[in-house]
Design a protein around this motif. Structure first.
Motif, mmCIF file in Angstrom:
data_model
loop_
_atom_site.group_PDB
_atom_site.id
_atom_site.type_symbol
_atom_site.label_atom_id
_atom_site.label_comp_id
_atom_site.label_asym_id
_atom_site.label_seq_id
_atom_site.Cartn_x
_atom_site.Cartn_y
_atom_site.Cartn_z
ATOM 1 N N THR A 1 -35.552 6.786 -86.380
ATOM 2 C CA THR A 1 -35.386 8.189 -86.753
ATOM 3 C C THR A 1 -33.979 8.606 -86.365
ATOM 4 O O THR A 1 -33.358 8.005 -85.472
ATOM 5 N N PHE A 2 -33.471 9.666 -87.002
ATOM 6 C CA PHE A 2 -32.067 10.037 -86.860
ATOM 7 C C PHE A 2 -31.912 11.534 -86.631
ATOM 8 O O PHE A 2 -32.653 12.340 -87.188
ATOM 9 N N VAL A 3 -30.926 11.879 -85.819
ATOM 10 C CA VAL A 3 -30.597 13.272 -85.538
ATOM 11 C C VAL A 3 -29.108 13.461 -85.803
ATOM 12 O O VAL A 3 -28.272 12.697 -85.295
ATOM 13 N N TYR A 4 -28.774 14.462 -86.584
ATOM 14 C CA TYR A 4 -27.383 14.739 -86.927
ATOM 15 C C TYR A 4 -26.700 15.472 -85.772
ATOM 16 O O TYR A 4 -27.197 16.485 -85.288
ATOM 17 N N ILE A 5 -25.559 14.950 -85.315
ATOM 18 C CA ILE A 5 -24.774 15.597 -84.261
ATOM 19 C C ILE A 5 -23.640 16.360 -84.945
ATOM 20 O O ILE A 5 -22.503 15.880 -85.055
ATOM 21 N N TYR B 1 -24.500 10.471 -86.050
ATOM 22 C CA TYR B 1 -25.946 10.600 -85.892
ATOM 23 C C TYR B 1 -26.405 9.805 -84.672
ATOM 24 O O TYR B 1 -25.831 8.754 -84.353
ATOM 25 N N CYS B 2 -27.432 10.300 -84.015
ATOM 26 C CA CYS B 2 -28.145 9.530 -82.991
ATOM 27 C C CYS B 2 -29.349 8.853 -83.637
ATOM 28 O O CYS B 2 -29.919 9.374 -84.603
ATOM 29 N N GLN C 1 -25.745 5.538 -81.416
ATOM 30 C CA GLN C 1 -25.101 6.469 -82.327
ATOM 31 C C GLN C 1 -24.551 5.722 -83.536
ATOM 32 O O GLN C 1 -24.162 4.557 -83.432
ATOM 33 N N ILE C 2 -24.518 6.408 -84.653
ATOM 34 C CA ILE C 2 -23.909 5.888 -85.878
ATOM 35 C C ILE C 2 -22.854 6.881 -86.338
ATOM 36 O O ILE C 2 -23.151 8.075 -86.505
ATOM 37 N N THR C 3 -21.633 6.400 -86.526
ATOM 38 C CA THR C 3 -20.586 7.205 -87.140
ATOM 39 C C THR C 3 -20.411 6.725 -88.575
ATOM 40 O O THR C 3 -20.203 5.531 -88.810
#
Length: 262
Positions: free
Chosen positions: A6-10, A41-42, A248-250
């Motif tokens: 699952t992903f959360v937008y930073i 994103y985390c 994290q994904i950039t």
């Protein structure tokens, strides 16, 4: 049952070095400003390289991503992708360079690419792969038949650091090329340091790269690529830069063309 990614937008994430006015001025000059976008994103799960396809699929099929990840529309404006991917092409990009030594052969004046002060040697104009080539730097980047091409090994050309450098040198649709190699080298270094994570061994002090770089092409149900659009153009590119330790994904995406931004 294994938990799904699952992903959360930073949304608040800032890339401070890139916001420097001098860097922004260069990106504008190279017709990259406004066409280049970073988002962070985390994610919730452990990740290793062998899971690259699984992670990329989960990322582009997630509804949080569909509603927040931005791509450039045909009208030249940024907007959420708005769809989930049916397929994702994933390529692992080597990322091991911890110094700028990879560019030493380009800066050695004895090779005839630049002069001793960094000024790029000019050459007769020609078109290569739809790019204007009027100097030895772009010649060595694009011309497989030039005598200096093999100065840069294929392994070094594959490195993410070198890819970033080439992307900046080729620029966007209205790129104004530099006469000196130093702005390209310096901006590449700043960009690389801003998005790549490293760790230092406590005993040896040796620095290693911890980020994993994935080049991606996401396609919708119609089979048409949307992230990035028209990936056949080398300057339409998208990367997922994965930090497995901080989870994290950039995202780094560039669309050739778009609108001119001042």
């Amino acid at each position: 049952m294994e938990e799904k990614y699952t992903f959360v937008y930073i949304e608040s994430k800032k890339y401070k070095r890139l916001q420097d006015p001098s860097i922004q001025e260069l990106l504008l000059k190279w017709s990259v400003k406004g066409n280049l976008k970073f988002q962070t994103y985390c994610f919730n799960q452990h990740f290793q390289l062998y899971q690259k396809q699984e992670l990329a699929n989960a990322f582009f099929q997630d509804h949080v991503i569909a509603s927040t990840l931005q791509t450039m529309s045909l009208s030249g404006s940024w907007a959420p992708v708005g769809i989930v991917a049916t397929s994702v092409d994933v390529e692992h990009i080597p990322c091991s360079a911890t110094t700028m030594a990879i560019f030493s052969c380009l800066q050695d004046s004895s090779n005839g690419i630049v002069r001793s002060d960094g000024w790029i040697v000019q050459r007769p104009y020609e078109e290569i792969d739809n790019y204007t080539v009027a100097d030895e730097l772009r010649n060595v980047l694009l011309n497989h038949d030039c005598h200096n091409y093999k100065l840069i090994s294929e392994a070094h050309r594959e490195e993410f650091l070198f890819r970033l450098f080439k992307h900046l040198c080729l620029g966007g649709q209205w790129c104004q090329y530099e006469d000196n190699i130093k702005p390209y080298i310096n901006t590449t270094k700043i960009l690389y340091k801003d998005i790549i994570r490293v760790q230092k061994h406590p005993a040896t002090k040796e620095v290693t790269i911890t980020s994993i770089v994935l080049k991606v092409v996401a396609r919708g149900s119609d089979g048409i690529a949307y992230f990035p659009r028209n990936p056949e153009n080398e300057q339409n590119f998208a990367y997922l830069i994965v930090d497995p330790y901080n989870r994290q994904i950039t995202t780094l995406v560039h669309h050739y063309g778009g609108t001119f931004q001042s």
